[in-house]
Motif scaffolding. Structure first.
Motif, PDB file in Angstrom:
ATOM      1  N   UNK A   1      -5.105  -2.909   0.762  1.00 55.28           N
ATOM      2  CA  UNK A   1      -6.216  -2.845   0.136  1.00 55.28           C
ATOM      3  C   UNK A   1      -7.556  -1.355   0.859  1.00 55.28           C
ATOM      4  N   UNK A   2      -8.206  -1.452  -0.028  1.00 59.86           N
ATOM      5  CA  UNK A   2      -9.024   0.337   0.342  1.00 59.86           C
ATOM      6  C   UNK A   2     -10.028  -0.311   1.627  1.00 59.86           C
ATOM      7  N   UNK A   3     -10.925  -1.575   1.573  1.00 57.85           N
ATOM      8  CA  UNK A   3     -11.904  -2.102   1.614  1.00 57.85           C
ATOM      9  C   UNK A   3     -11.286  -3.942   2.213  1.00 57.85           C
ATOM     10  N   UNK A   4     -11.528  -4.368   2.645  1.00 55.42           N
ATOM     11  CA  UNK A   4     -11.342  -5.856   2.596  1.00 55.42           C
ATOM     12  C   UNK A   4     -12.631  -6.585   3.612  1.00 55.42           C
ATOM     13  N   UNK A   5     -13.449  -7.321   2.967  1.00 55.64           N
ATOM     14  CA  UNK A   5     -14.315  -8.161   4.247  1.00 55.64           C
ATOM     15  C   UNK A   5     -14.309 -10.230   4.310  1.00 55.64           C
TER      16      UNK A   5
ATOM     17  N   UNK B   1     -22.254 -23.760  -0.096  1.00 54.52           N
ATOM     18  CA  UNK B   1     -21.770 -23.380   1.264  1.00 54.52           C
ATOM     19  C   UNK B   1     -20.359 -22.573   1.390  1.00 54.52           C
ATOM     20  N   UNK B   2     -20.367 -22.402   1.840  1.00 47.82           N
ATOM     21  CA  UNK B   2     -18.864 -21.692   2.245  1.00 47.82           C
ATOM     22  C   UNK B   2     -18.850 -19.973   2.414  1.00 47.82           C
ATOM     23  N   UNK B   3     -17.493 -19.687   2.452  1.00 43.94           N
ATOM     24  CA  UNK B   3     -17.739 -18.096   2.974  1.00 43.94           C
ATOM     25  C   UNK B   3     -16.803 -17.163   0.946  1.00 43.94           C
ATOM     26  N   UNK B   4     -17.093 -15.986   1.734  1.00 38.83           N
ATOM     27  CA  UNK B   4     -16.172 -15.462   0.391  1.00 38.83           C
ATOM     28  C   UNK B   4     -15.375 -14.581   0.988  1.00 38.83           C
ATOM     29  N   UNK B   5     -14.117 -14.082   0.701  1.00 39.25           N
ATOM     30  CA  UNK B   5     -13.604 -13.142   1.391  1.00 39.25           C
ATOM     31  C   UNK B   5     -12.777 -12.474   0.033  1.00 39.25           C
ATOM     32  N   UNK B   6     -13.039 -10.984   0.608  1.00 37.09           N
ATOM     33  CA  UNK B   6     -13.556  -9.663  -0.358  1.00 37.09           C
ATOM     34  C   UNK B   6     -12.769  -8.905  -0.282  1.00 37.09           C
ATOM     35  N   UNK B   7     -11.760  -7.660  -1.063  1.00 38.02           N
ATOM     36  CA  UNK B   7     -11.502  -7.295  -1.078  1.00 38.02           C
ATOM     37  C   UNK B   7     -11.113  -5.970  -2.030  1.00 38.02           C
ATOM     38  N   UNK B   8     -11.597  -4.410  -2.231  1.00 34.51           N
ATOM     39  CA  UNK B   8     -11.854  -3.522  -2.514  1.00 34.51           C
ATOM     40  C   UNK B   8     -10.581  -2.308  -2.964  1.00 34.51           C
ATOM     41  N   UNK B   9     -10.210  -2.120  -4.005  1.00 35.73           N
ATOM     42  CA  UNK B   9      -9.464  -0.777  -4.309  1.00 35.73           C
ATOM     43  C   UNK B   9     -10.468   0.507  -5.014  1.00 35.73           C
ATOM     44  N   UNK B  10      -9.876   1.293  -5.153  1.00 29.02           N
ATOM     45  CA  UNK B  10     -10.493   2.729  -4.976  1.00 29.02           C
ATOM     46  C   UNK B  10      -9.525   3.188  -5.732  1.00 29.02           C
ATOM     47  N   UNK B  11      -9.833   3.505  -7.494  1.00 27.53           N
ATOM     48  CA  UNK B  11      -8.893   4.367  -8.125  1.00 27.53           C
ATOM     49  C   UNK B  11      -9.497   5.774  -8.546  1.00 27.53           C
ATOM     50  N   UNK B  12      -8.987   6.680  -8.796  1.00 23.60           N
ATOM     51  CA  UNK B  12      -9.931   8.045  -8.867  1.00 23.60           C
ATOM     52  C   UNK B  12      -9.042   8.559 -10.747  1.00 23.60           C
ATOM     53  N   UNK B  13     -10.269   8.137 -11.136  1.00 19.83           N
ATOM     54  CA  UNK B  13     -10.320   8.718 -12.974  1.00 19.83           C
ATOM     55  C   UNK B  13      -9.977   9.248 -12.962  1.00 19.83           C
TER      56      UNK B  13
END
Length: 136
Positions: free
Chosen positions: A111-115, A123-135
């Motif tokens: 992943x480019x970023x995650x958190x 209640x609870x949490x969210x784990x996320x990840x992101x990908x960046x793609x060049x157009x």
């Protein structure tokens, strides 16, 4: 989308992500689809293994944001277990003989970023990840 906290739920979440990305123009065999589907599999597995509360499901949210130069694909996997939050530091590789412990290491590498963020409205949490793609 909501999924049961079972191996079947994880498999359906992975398929949901892959199908939706294909519908959004990221074909099944594209790097973006394969990478985000892999991330979905790891985050769903973690939600089931480490974030499961009996009788509670996990949720997957997939978002695509596009401007003139960049497309960002973001996945969020939320569970109801507040007290078990992954560390944001890059995980150390487990010992070779260990059978587990590679999921977030893999996510951090592809992943480019995650958190991790508190879950909104529940209640609870969210784990996320992101990908960046060049157009193009």
């Amino acid at each position: 989308m909501q999924f049961t906290s079972t191996p079947r739920g994880a498999r359906l979440a992975r398929r949901f992500v892959s199908h939706r990305l294909d519908e959004w123009g990221h074909p099944y065999d594209s790097t973006a689809n394969e990478t985000l589907t892999l991330i979905a599999a790891e985050l769903a597995a973690n939600a089931i293994r480490h974030g499961h509360v009996p009788g509670r499901d996990f949720h997957v949210r997939l978002v695509q944001c596009t401007d003139e130069t960049t497309t960002i694909l973001r996945i969020e996997v939320a569970d109801t277990r507040t007290e078990r939050r992954p560390s944001l530091e890059t995980p150390a590789p487990p010992a070779a003989e260990e059978e587990a412990g590679r999921g977030l290491l893999l996510v951090s590498r592809v992943a480019d970023r995650w958190g991790v963020a508190p879950r909104v409205g529940a209640p609870g949490k969210s784990v996320w990840a992101a990908l960046e793609l060049n157009s193009q």
